[in-house]
Design an enzyme around this catalytic site. Structure first.
Site, short mmCIF file in Angstrom:
data_model
loop_
_atom_site.label_atom_id
_atom_site.label_comp_id
_atom_site.label_asym_id
_atom_site.label_seq_id
_atom_site.Cartn_x
_atom_site.Cartn_y
_atom_site.Cartn_z
N GLY A 37 -63.30 -43.63 -28.33
CA GLY A 37 -63.14 -42.22 -27.95
C GLY A 37 -61.86 -41.98 -27.17
NE ARG A 80 -73.82 -31.68 -14.70
CZ ARG A 80 -73.40 -32.93 -14.66
NH1 ARG A 80 -72.19 -33.21 -15.08
NH2 ARG A 80 -74.16 -33.90 -14.21
CB VAL A 138 -67.12 -42.57 -17.37
CG1 VAL A 138 -66.21 -41.37 -17.65
CG2 VAL A 138 -66.42 -43.55 -16.43
CG ASP A 164 -65.23 -34.80 -9.65
OD1 ASP A 164 -65.02 -33.89 -10.46
OD2 ASP A 164 -66.03 -35.72 -9.85
CG HIS A 194 -68.74 -35.75 -12.60
ND1 HIS A 194 -67.45 -35.38 -12.27
CD2 HIS A 194 -68.80 -35.64 -13.94
CE1 HIS A 194 -66.79 -35.05 -13.37
NE2 HIS A 194 -67.60 -35.19 -14.40
P1 NAX Z 1 -65.23 -38.92 -27.05
O1 NAX Z 1 -66.18 -38.09 -27.85
O2 NAX Z 1 -63.78 -38.87 -27.39
O3 NAX Z 1 -65.66 -40.44 -27.13
C1 NAX Z 1 -66.97 -40.84 -26.94
C2 NAX Z 1 -67.14 -42.12 -27.73
O4 NAX Z 1 -68.41 -42.64 -27.40
C3 NAX Z 1 -67.12 -41.89 -29.25
O5 NAX Z 1 -66.18 -42.77 -29.84
C4 NAX Z 1 -68.55 -42.20 -29.67
O6 NAX Z 1 -68.61 -42.81 -30.96
C5 NAX Z 1 -68.97 -43.16 -28.57
N1 NAX Z 1 -70.41 -43.27 -28.39
C6 NAX Z 1 -71.35 -42.30 -28.44
N2 NAX Z 1 -72.57 -42.83 -28.25
C7 NAX Z 1 -72.39 -44.14 -28.03
C8 NAX Z 1 -73.28 -45.22 -27.80
N3 NAX Z 1 -74.60 -45.02 -27.74
N4 NAX Z 1 -72.77 -46.46 -27.63
C9 NAX Z 1 -71.44 -46.67 -27.70
N5 NAX Z 1 -70.55 -45.68 -27.97
C10 NAX Z 1 -71.02 -44.44 -28.12
O7 NAX Z 1 -65.48 -38.56 -25.52
P2 NAX Z 1 -64.57 -38.84 -24.24
O8 NAX Z 1 -63.61 -37.71 -24.10
O9 NAX Z 1 -64.04 -40.22 -24.32
O10 NAX Z 1 -65.65 -38.67 -23.07
C11 NAX Z 1 -66.69 -39.60 -22.89
C12 NAX Z 1 -67.66 -39.17 -21.81
O11 NAX Z 1 -67.01 -39.03 -20.56
C13 NAX Z 1 -68.34 -37.82 -22.04
O12 NAX Z 1 -69.71 -37.95 -21.72
C14 NAX Z 1 -67.67 -36.90 -21.05
O13 NAX Z 1 -68.48 -35.80 -20.72
C15 NAX Z 1 -67.48 -37.85 -19.91
N6 NAX Z 1 -66.51 -37.46 -18.87
C16 NAX Z 1 -66.81 -37.79 -17.58
C17 NAX Z 1 -65.95 -37.54 -16.53
C18 NAX Z 1 -66.29 -37.93 -15.13
O14 NAX Z 1 -65.49 -37.64 -14.23
N7 NAX Z 1 -67.42 -38.59 -14.81
C19 NAX Z 1 -64.66 -36.83 -16.78
C20 NAX Z 1 -64.20 -36.91 -18.19
C21 NAX Z 1 -65.28 -36.78 -19.22
O15 NAX Z 1 -65.60 -35.44 -19.40
#
Ligand code: NAX
Length: 330
Positions: A14, A98, A129, A159, A187
């Protein structure tokens, strides 16, 4: 040279994964004397994409990159894992709340918690994350009863970094001048970015910026920054999130600066600052010798207490939604 450590990244194909893997392989997370094996875990349909990432990693010829393992098998992904960055989840899209994410994503973290319990190193350090990050960390910890709960954390460092920059800009100072800022709680938009004990070049922040600015501008800007980024770029923060994940793990493993603290969401089991004892709550922490300690003894006034309660109540609600996932399979 030290022996390699095992670093697992879930959702490595991702956006955040792509911004993260190269930096870990180059030594920015664990230091320039620490070789790493990257274990990249994805869903089956994305393992082919991981192949492209692996080729690019090879093409960087990183001296510290010992091996790269690509897998959709949890037992392989977490085998002997020392550091896990649990990123893979469904990201929040433009019109999604959320709360919609919670049920969708919780079961991923229950399964990963079980796999960590069975296959990872006993002193594994976990950073969640994927959102809702705090509650997903609570789920993972509950499903890994043989691992110390302290080792499950969630990311509020993005944050924290956002807050640090916003106050530096307003005060007309360099980011490096800002110390002792805290993001408390979840968060999410209920988080409390707090300037009460913040120093800017040694001066209390509230001598340089007003409390009205903090209430009307600073706090909402930091709370809603994720949404603003989604609106502007049509996708959630990726490079800044990866950067914050590096900061969080680096500080945890290698320590924080002597005269500062950082924000980490950690199990609230010790009840610091009167918070419910079964949440993952963001606190000010200092890190040393591979461990973290909550900064205790900060004065909490009624204003702060009210903000704590708001974010704590949201976390309690999230916990109620995932109650079934918090009971480890017997
Ligand atoms: P993407 O959709 O680009 O990538 C997510 C990846 O996870 C995809 O490649 C998908 O195939 C994979 N995936 C899904 N389910 C899975 C599983 N069961 N096992 C292994 N891989 C799996 O998302 P991205 O922009 O990389 O964001 C990832 C996560 O970070 C999201 O939940 C997003 O909300 C969260 N975030 C958290 C932040 C924080 O500060 N805590 C900030 C950034 C982000 O929003």
């Amino acid at each position: 040279m030290k022996s390699p450590v095992q670093v697992t990244i879930t959702g490595a194909a991702g956006n955040i994964g792509y911004a993260l893997a190269f930096r870990i392989a180059s030594g920015q997370m664990l230091g320039e004397d620490q070789p790493v094996t990257l274990r990249l875990l994805e869903v089956p349909q994305s393992v082919a994409t991981l192949g492209g990432l692996a080729m690019e990693l090879e093409d960087c010829a990183f001296p510290l990159l010992h091996d790269v393992v690509l897998t959709d098998d949890l037992s392989v992904g977490f085998q002997d894992c020392n550091y896990a960055l649990l990123i893979g989840a469904k990201p929040r899209t433009k019109d999604m709340q959320r709360s919609d994410l919670i049920a969708d994503n919780g079961s991923i973290f229950a399964a990963q918690g079980r796999a960590i319990n069975e296959h990872a190193a006993r002193d594994i350090r976990v950073l969640v994350v994927g959102n809702p990050a705090n509650t997903n960390a609570l789920i993972a910890a509950a499903n890994a009863p043989d691992i110390n709960r302290r080792n499950f954390t969630a990311m509020t460092r993005l944050d924290h970094n956002r807050a640090r920059t916003q106050v530096a800009i307003k005060a007309g100072h360099a980011v490096a001048d800002v110390r002792q800022i805290t993001v408390w709680g979840n968060h999410s938009s209920t988080q409390f970015p707090d300037l009460t004990h913040c120093l800017i070049d040694g001066t209390p922040a509230f001598e340089l910026v007003s409390r009205d600015w903090a209430d009307d501008d600073f706090i909402p800007t930091v709370q809603h920054r994720g949404t603003a980024i989604i609106e502007a770029r049509g996708a959630s923060s990726a490079a800044s999130a990866a950067n914050a994940a590096i900061d969080h793990m680096r500080n945890w493993a290698l320590g924080t600066d002597e005269d500062d603290w950082v924000s980490m969401a950690i199990p609230s089991d010790e009840g610091h600052y009167g918070i419910d004892t079964d949440l993952v709550f963001s606190y000010p922490v200092v890190c040393k010798d591979g461990d973290y300690q909550v900064v205790t003894g900060l004065e909490v006034d009624d204003y702060m207490r009210e903000k704590f309660v708001t974010t704590e109540q949201e976390l309690v609600k999230e916990r109620d939604i995932v109650a079934e996932l918090l009971k480890p399979a017997g």
